[in-house]
Design an enzyme around this catalytic site. Structure first.
Site: not given
Ligand code: L14
Length: 336
Positions: A134, A242
């Site tokens: 993401c 994010h």
């Molecule tokens: O690698 O914000 O797809 O916790 C997706 C969620 C990595 C951490 C991935 C999160 C995860 C992410």
């Protein structure tokens, strides 16, 4: 382009946060399909999910789930499940679009952001296409136009990541934490009132796996391993979207106004940059949106050709479900 027929679709991990967002996005974008199959682990099998006015029963994911004809399988069921079941789905003729980190760095698996490297979709030797992390997806949408025009020498990522990245468990941890009840179900420390410089597991080099994903995936998607990249990824008490501070050193000289114009016209990107009116991208305002938002575009005076950016996107939409559905839309044209 003319689509020859409607695909049979499978959504694997249909009851999770990303899985249910897959369904919302498919519905909103009026994604064509003949049959739709919802799959999940035994724990969620049997649940009834409404989609476009029809009830679907979630079936248990097994080795035989892909015996029926399926053209496109959208997976968001975790790395272990994907490692086992994506090859089975692909062997039975489906193209898998996988949201886990299991296949992203496999040389025979394209890692795709449709605004950035759609041409990679054709290189799916294993029948699997990986959806990037993401945090990487939103950074790529912002950096690709800059990379193409000016070249990039070095990138410093600092992220402020929402708890929705940890799924429903993360959301619950923050909800309860705000009421003074630290569950610590998703994180080793309370998330309410804290910034945790720890996403995914720690590696031997001192980085977290999330940080290394950003570094490695940036190289793969831009197809340029010479870019120096470093990252610090931080979980913050925010529910959705994010945010990222991105500091870049460009190869060529640039004019800030020209960069803003470039970004304002880039696909999938919305420029929100009006500090005089306190306007810049914000997590709460971007939640539920499919675009990537960029602002605070300004020169970094401390180095030659330095640029600072602030990039925000809904990590479950563009960071996961929307990006995967956009990849699936590109696959429609190839159906026979
Ligand atoms: O690698 O914000 O797809 O916790 C997706 C969620 C990595 C951490 C991935 C999160 C995860 C992410």
């Amino acid at each position: 382009m003319i689509m020859k027929r409607k695909p049979n679709l499978a959504v694997v991990g249909a009851t999770g946060l990303v899985g249910s967002t897959f369904l919302n996005v498919l519905e909103e974008r009026d994604f064509p399909f003949e049959n739709l199959y919802l799959m999940a682990s035994a724990k969620s099998a049997g649940k009834i999910v409404a989609f476009r006015g029809k009830d679907y029963r979630v079936e248990e994911l097994t080795e035989h789930s892909f015996d029926k004809p399926i053209d496109i399988a959208l997976f968001s069921a975790g790395g272990g499940t994907s490692e086992k079941f994506s090859p089975i789905a692909a062997a039975n003729g489906a193209v898998v679009v996988d949201n886990s980190s299991a296949w992203r760095m496999d040389v025979d698996v394209p890692l795709v952001v449709p605004e950035v490297n759609p041409e990679a979709i054709a290189q799916r030797k294993k029948g699997i296409i990986a959806n990037p992390n993401c945090s990487t997806i939103q950074a790529m949408v912002a950096l690709k136009p800059i990379y193409d025009k000016y070249g990039i020498k070095r990138i410093i990522y600092s992220t402020y990541q929402a708890v929705s990245g940890s799924g429903l468990k993360g959301i619950r941890d923050l909800e309860e934490g705000l009421k003074g009840n630290d569950l610590k179900a998703a994180y080793p420390h309370p998330i309410a009132g804290n910034c945790l410089p720890h996403i995914d597991v720690f590696l031997d080099n001192g980085y977290t796996k999330e940080e290394m994903k950003m570094i490695d995936e940036t190289h793969k998607i831009l197809g340029d391993a010479r870019i120096a990249v470093t990252a610090t990824t931080v979980r913050v008490p925010v529910f959705h979207s994010h945010s990222e501070s991105i500091n870049v050193e460009l190869e060529k000289a640039f004019d800030v106004e020209e960069v803003k114009k470039l970004l304002a016209n880039a696909p999938g990107l919305v420029l929100v940059d009006n500090p005089a009116n306190d306007e810049y991208p914000l997590a709460r305002e971007t939640a539920g949106r499919d675009e990537v938002f960029i602002g605070r575009v300004r020169r970094d005076f401390s180095v030659e050709n330095g640029l600072n950016l602030w990039v925000v996107a809904d990590n479950i939409r563009k960071g996961a479900a929307t990006n995967a559905v956009q990849i699936a839309e590109k696959l429609l044209d190839a159906l026979v």
